[in-house]
Design a protein around this motif. Structure first.
Motif, PDB file in Angstrom:
ATOM      1  N   GLN A 125       0.807  -1.032  -0.003  1.00  0.00           N
ATOM      2  CA  GLN A 125      -0.519   0.135  -0.169  1.00  0.00           C
ATOM      3  C   GLN A 125       1.008   1.323  -0.652  1.00  0.00           C
ATOM      4  O   GLN A 125       0.411   1.984  -0.909  1.00  0.00           O
ATOM      5  N   ARG A 184       1.028   3.886  -2.889  1.00  0.00           N
ATOM      6  CA  ARG A 184       1.146   5.916  -2.635  1.00  0.00           C
ATOM      7  C   ARG A 184       2.314   6.335  -3.175  1.00  0.00           C
ATOM      8  O   ARG A 184       1.897   7.551  -4.068  1.00  0.00           O
ATOM      9  N   ASP A 225       1.785   6.580  -6.726  1.00  0.00           N
ATOM     10  CA  ASP A 225       0.544   6.906  -7.046  1.00  0.00           C
ATOM     11  C   ASP A 225       1.037   9.000  -7.023  1.00  0.00           C
ATOM     12  O   ASP A 225       1.051  10.092  -8.142  1.00  0.00           O
ATOM     13  N   GLN A 226       1.811   9.246  -5.671  1.00  0.00           N
ATOM     14  CA  GLN A 226       2.018  10.529  -5.225  1.00  0.00           C
ATOM     15  C   GLN A 226       3.440  10.413  -6.750  1.00  0.00           C
ATOM     16  O   GLN A 226       3.005  11.705  -6.965  1.00  0.00           O
TER      17      GLN A 226
END
Length: 193
Positions: A38, A42, A45-46
């Motif tokens: 996860q 994240r 994605d960032q």
């Protein structure tokens, strides 16, 4: 047989805590891997968001730079056209002035040539008059064939000498002619300065 089953159940019961421990470890590992996954998702994605923002910013910067370069190029082209038009106008004006000056110089040269010819003619006439007068003074009674031809013209122009004003009249006429010639020469020389 029952004892064997009992032994197996006891063995299984003995292994149960181990299995529970292993299951707890696996569950903990799975939970850790899931949390790590996860976190990586994240981060990705960032990173995608930052990459998209960076790309968008770069495209905007490049677009702005191209717009500035195009605007600068248009300004330079406009300035070059204006300078070209100004240069052409200046060249036309200079060409016109040059043609005018050439015409004036040709006119002045014509005047100078006329003045030069007048001075030369006057000088030749003066030499003839001096020679005739000197010969007349040297030989008062006789006239040479060269002076006989001009004697009538001399007498008509300057008198016959009976009144004593031959020299004064001749020199007055010569002075007037020389003065006029000098004025023409002065005018021509002033025009060339």
């Amino acid at each position: 047989a029952f004892a064997r089953v009992d032994a197996k159940v006891a063995n299984m019961e003995a292994l149960q805590p181990r299995l529970d421990r292993k299951l707890a470890e696996l569950s903990g590992n799975y939970k850790g891997l899931s949390d790590e996954m996860q976190a990586q998702i994240r981060r990705i994605d960032q990173m995608d968001t930052r990459l998209w923002e960076w790309r968008h910013q770069l495209e905007d910067d490049v677009r702005n730079k191209f717009a500035e370069v195009e605007q600068s190029q248009q300004q330079v082209a406009s300035q070059v056209r204006l300078a070209n038009a100004t240069t052409e106008d200046s060249l036309k004006q200079l060409s016109s002035r040059l043609r005018r000056l050439e015409g004036l110089i040709e006119t002045r040269l014509g005047y100078a040539e006329e003045a030069n010819q007048s001075i030369m003619a006057l000088d030749a006439r003066l030499h003839e008059l001096e020679a005739a007068r000197l010969q007349e003074l040297a030989h008062p009674g006789e006239l040479s064939p060269s002076t006989t031809a001009g004697a009538g013209a001399l007498t008509a122009a300057f008198g016959d000498g009976s009144d004593g004003l031959v020299g004064a009249g001749a020199f007055a006429t010569i002075e007037v002619n020389v003065g006029q010639a000098l004025q023409k020469v002065d005018l021509v020389s002033q025009d060339f300065q």
